[in-house]
Write an enzyme that holds these catalytic residues in place. Structure first.
Site, mmCIF file in Angstrom:
data_model
loop_
_atom_site.group_PDB
_atom_site.id
_atom_site.type_symbol
_atom_site.label_atom_id
_atom_site.label_comp_id
_atom_site.label_asym_id
_atom_site.label_seq_id
_atom_site.Cartn_x
_atom_site.Cartn_y
_atom_site.Cartn_z
ATOM 1 N N THR A 294 72.366 85.626 83.197
ATOM 2 C CA THR A 294 71.869 84.334 82.762
ATOM 3 C C THR A 294 73.054 83.840 81.942
ATOM 4 O O THR A 294 73.579 84.380 81.056
ATOM 5 C CB THR A 294 70.662 84.474 82.016
ATOM 6 O OG1 THR A 294 69.636 85.065 82.669
ATOM 7 C CG2 THR A 294 70.052 82.867 81.480
ATOM 8 N N GLU B 288 64.262 93.927 73.950
ATOM 9 C CA GLU B 288 64.197 92.845 75.197
ATOM 10 C C GLU B 288 63.047 93.130 75.776
ATOM 11 O O GLU B 288 62.698 92.280 76.501
ATOM 12 C CB GLU B 288 65.492 92.690 75.581
ATOM 13 C CG GLU B 288 65.799 91.623 76.664
ATOM 14 C CD GLU B 288 66.995 91.797 77.608
ATOM 15 O OE1 GLU B 288 68.009 92.403 77.160
ATOM 16 O OE2 GLU B 288 66.982 91.272 78.492
#
Ligand SMILES: Cc1cc2nc3c(=O)[nH]c(=O)nc-3n(C[C@H](O)[C@H](O)[C@H](O)COP(=O)(O)OP(=O)(O)OC[C@H]3O[C@@H](n4cnc5c(N)ncnc54)[C@H](O)[C@@H]3O)c2cc1C
Length: 253
Positions: free
Chosen positions: A146, A227
């Site tokens: 990303t 995460e």
């Protein structure tokens, strides 16, 4: 605070709704705003000043966040996942080199872990980092990465010792994204887009290695714990723990 933001925040930005990379002009305008925020510690308000933060209270940070949310801006957080791990495992010199400019809004870092043939089983990555003198020679491919902004650094997981068992054979390098041998391709997908990074014999200075040469898995866990297993999953896990507790209580009775 509101006056300052009104005065400095960029307006009428071209922000694609699907998460694809920002065009160059938009990137530059947002990066300039990030630098202004960072210069006064507003990009990382509660972090210590010596690492580029603001040293402000959580209450101040909350008000600032509320005010920033009123503005129409893209996500500016591409940059933060690796920082807690660097604070735990990096040397003081590395924290100054990487964390300080990041929290001041001067750099963007991508997390380059995933590979075309390695997903959930992240330890199966095949990108290699071979030590030659004072440099690691890094080769491999990273996929589905990303990044709305183009990167300055790649926080990279690689095999540093192929003779060791899985997970104990990995290292983490903070790779300068401008080094020769790095090419980045943007893949347009149905929902947004992702980047593919090819590393072709990239010569990375040895002091870009974070922690020990085969400590990469342990360091990666510092981030992945948060995460992939941390706050995002907390409520589910709390519910699971509660149901196990109730089950055990009933069994005992
Ligand atoms: C939008 C997006 C952004 C991303 N950004 C980044 C990034 O910035 N940096 C980065 O490093 N990576 C990034 N990734 C990659 C991400 O880390 C991987 O997609 C993720 O690790 C899952 O891997 P995979 O997609 O190959 O799925 P797979 O590993 O192929 O899994 C497919 C399915 O199989 C299941 N599965 C897999 N293994 C098992 C098993 N052993 N037992 C039972 N079920 C299993 C999974 O739960 C899943 O449902 C991104 C991915 C996406 C979609």
């Amino acid at each position: 605070m509101r006056n300052w933001l009104q005065q400095h925040a960029p307006r009428d930005l071209n922000i694609p709704p699907d998460g694809r990379p920002l065009n160059n002009e938009t990137q530059e305008r947002v990066k300039e705003f990030r630098r202004l925020l960072g210069a006064q510690g507003w990009l990382a308000p509660t972090w210590p000043k010596e690492y580029g933060g603001g040293g402000f209270s959580p209450a101040f940070a909350e008000v600032l966040q509320e005010e920033i949310q009123q503005l129409i801006l893209p996500s500016m957080g591409d940059n933060s996942r690796w920082i807690p791990a660097m604070m735990v495992w990096g040397t003081e010199e590395q924290k100054q080199r990487y964390v300080l400019p990041a929290l001041r809004g001067e750099t963007i870092t991508w997390q380059a872990f995933n590979e075309p043939r390695s997903g959930s089983d992240l330890a199966s990555i095949s990108t290699s980092a071979v030590l030659e003198g004072d440099e690691y020679v890094v080769s491999g491919e990273k996929a589905f990465i990303t990044g709305r902004f183009d990167p300055d650094y790649l926080w990279t997981l690689a095999v540093t010792d192929p003779d060791r068992p899985s997970r104990m054979n990995l290292g983490i390098l903070m790779v300068d994204a401008t080094l020769p041998g790095i090419s980045i391709v943007t893949k347009r997908m149905l929902a947004g887009s992702e980047r593919t990074i090819v590393l072709d014999s990239v010569r990375v200075p040895k002091d870009s290695l974070v922690g020990l040469p085969t400590q990469g898995w342990e360091i990666a866990q510092t981030i992945l714990e948060e995460e992939r297993g941390g706050y995002a999953f907390r409520s589910n896990e709390d519910a699971t723990i509660e149901s196990i507790r109730q089950f055990l209580q009933q069994e005992r009775q």
